[in-house]
Scaffold this motif. Sequence first.
Motif, PDB file in Angstrom:
ATOM      1  N   ARG A   1      -1.331   0.234   3.917  1.00 42.11           N
ATOM      2  CA  ARG A   1       0.050   0.588   4.239  1.00 42.11           C
ATOM      3  C   ARG A   1       0.810   1.103   3.021  1.00 42.11           C
ATOM      4  O   ARG A   1       1.826   1.772   3.160  1.00 42.11           O
ATOM      5  N   ASN A   2       0.327   0.752   1.833  1.00 46.46           N
ATOM      6  CA  ASN A   2       1.022   1.123   0.610  1.00 46.46           C
ATOM      7  C   ASN A   2       0.003   1.307  -0.499  1.00 46.46           C
ATOM      8  O   ASN A   2      -1.007   0.606  -0.537  1.00 46.46           O
ATOM      9  N   SER A   3       0.256   2.240  -1.401  1.00 39.45           N
ATOM     10  CA  SER A   3      -0.719   2.548  -2.457  1.00 39.45           C
ATOM     11  C   SER A   3      -0.298   2.051  -3.833  1.00 39.45           C
ATOM     12  O   SER A   3      -1.100   2.100  -4.771  1.00 39.45           O
TER      13      SER A   3
ATOM     14  N   GLY B   1      -5.893   3.180   7.332  1.00 42.47           N
ATOM     15  CA  GLY B   1      -4.453   2.952   7.467  1.00 42.47           C
ATOM     16  C   GLY B   1      -3.689   4.250   7.371  1.00 42.47           C
ATOM     17  O   GLY B   1      -4.140   5.294   7.853  1.00 42.47           O
ATOM     18  N   GLY B   2      -2.524   4.201   6.727  1.00 44.55           N
ATOM     19  CA  GLY B   2      -1.668   5.367   6.620  1.00 44.55           C
ATOM     20  C   GLY B   2      -2.336   6.513   5.879  1.00 44.55           C
ATOM     21  O   GLY B   2      -3.058   6.311   4.904  1.00 44.55           O
ATOM     22  N   VAL B   3      -2.076   7.726   6.343  1.00 46.23           N
ATOM     23  CA  VAL B   3      -2.680   8.912   5.733  1.00 46.23           C
ATOM     24  C   VAL B   3      -2.262   9.050   4.275  1.00 46.23           C
ATOM     25  O   VAL B   3      -3.102   9.200   3.377  1.00 46.23           O
ATOM     26  N   THR B   4      -0.958   9.007   4.024  1.00 48.61           N
ATOM     27  CA  THR B   4      -0.459   9.238   2.667  1.00 48.61           C
ATOM     28  C   THR B   4      -0.943   8.199   1.661  1.00 48.61           C
ATOM     29  O   THR B   4      -1.451   8.572   0.590  1.00 48.61           O
ATOM     30  N   PRO B   5      -0.835   6.881   1.923  1.00 42.23           N
ATOM     31  CA  PRO B   5      -1.344   5.926   0.924  1.00 42.23           C
ATOM     32  C   PRO B   5      -2.847   6.051   0.686  1.00 42.23           C
ATOM     33  O   PRO B   5      -3.308   5.882  -0.438  1.00 42.23           O
ATOM     34  N   ALA B   6      -3.611   6.370   1.727  1.00 43.00           N
ATOM     35  CA  ALA B   6      -5.054   6.562   1.534  1.00 43.00           C
ATOM     36  C   ALA B   6      -5.315   7.762   0.630  1.00 43.00           C
ATOM     37  O   ALA B   6      -6.168   7.710  -0.271  1.00 43.00           O
ATOM     38  N   GLN B   7      -4.578   8.842   0.850  1.00 44.51           N
ATOM     39  CA  GLN B   7      -4.739  10.029   0.007  1.00 44.51           C
ATOM     40  C   GLN B   7      -4.307   9.756  -1.430  1.00 44.51           C
ATOM     41  O   GLN B   7      -4.929  10.241  -2.378  1.00 44.51           O
ATOM     42  N   GLU B   8      -3.247   8.969  -1.601  1.00 45.72           N
ATOM     43  CA  GLU B   8      -2.767   8.657  -2.949  1.00 45.72           C
ATOM     44  C   GLU B   8      -3.781   7.817  -3.721  1.00 45.72           C
ATOM     45  O   GLU B   8      -3.996   8.035  -4.923  1.00 45.72           O
ATOM     46  N   ILE B   9      -4.410   6.858  -3.057  1.00 47.58           N
ATOM     47  CA  ILE B   9      -5.438   6.047  -3.719  1.00 47.58           C
ATOM     48  C   ILE B   9      -6.648   6.914  -4.055  1.00 47.58           C
ATOM     49  O   ILE B   9      -7.233   6.807  -5.143  1.00 47.58           O
TER      50      ILE B   9
END
Length: 295
Positions: free
Chosen positions: A52-54, A82-90
């Motif tokens: 949910r959060n990166s 989970g969320g697209v953006t936090p997965a991409q950020e990690i």
Amino acid sequence: MRKHPIILGLCLLLLVGLFFLLLTALGGGLFGKRSLVWGEHVGVVTVEGIIRNSREITRQLDDFGKDNSVKAIVVRIDSPGGGVTPAQEIHDAILSVKKKKKVVASMGAIAASGGYLIACAADRIVASPGTMTGSISAIMHFANVEELLKKIGLKSSVVKSGRFKDIGSPTRPMTEDEKALIQSLVDDTYDQFLDVVAKDRRISKDDLRKIADGRLFTGRQARKLGLVDELGDLSYAVRLAGTLSGIKDEPDAVYPAKKKSTFWELILQQAVTTLAAEMQKVEGRPEGLNYLYQQ
């Protein structure tokens, strides 16, 4: 001349204090999770549960990247995504730290969808034979409570500036134009996922599409398909990371030091954790666009 016993005692006390401060600095904190070990280490960053959060994961990766005693990093993944953006950020944070140090992804019981996306950024991917992985796909969920509201005598009124402003509203059916718009979002996000896997795993997008329809694979199946490099557990992944980074002896695994919290911060954290768990039971699914495997 005889030294005063009080002055001598104070000097000894000061030396002992300095010694313990040195231990704390070298060991990453006496009360943290990181071990008091010296030499060349492999840092272990854990990704667990729905992503949910990166922020915390990317911070840990950055800290290990700057730590000269950490020669390689293992990212331990036990997540359905989970969320697209936090997965991409990690994923991007792993690519960044990989410029300095070797990174090995270690898959636990499940490393699917966004969990697999994260693993793709590593130099090598290690899975157990029975790991559940894959689920290369994107998804959005919408609930419709229109019939329920009718039964209890409630109606919804909306004033909006554009026809798509309340898209996905649970109080009315979705129009065909709205479905097409949402589908375009999902399709573009799915295509981004394919781009990442195709580039990181050196698989053509055409070949990837044949298996990237949301299906799961065991670790053994994933290895045959080229989605995973090797089979092994966390200890194997740590040893592999040590070998890739040139550590000659058995590498020591170290973990990020836990942030020290005051009594009231601990109480607040417990309250927030309990509330979040209860809300998750009610909500069922995370909101928004997700790289997420769901049963």
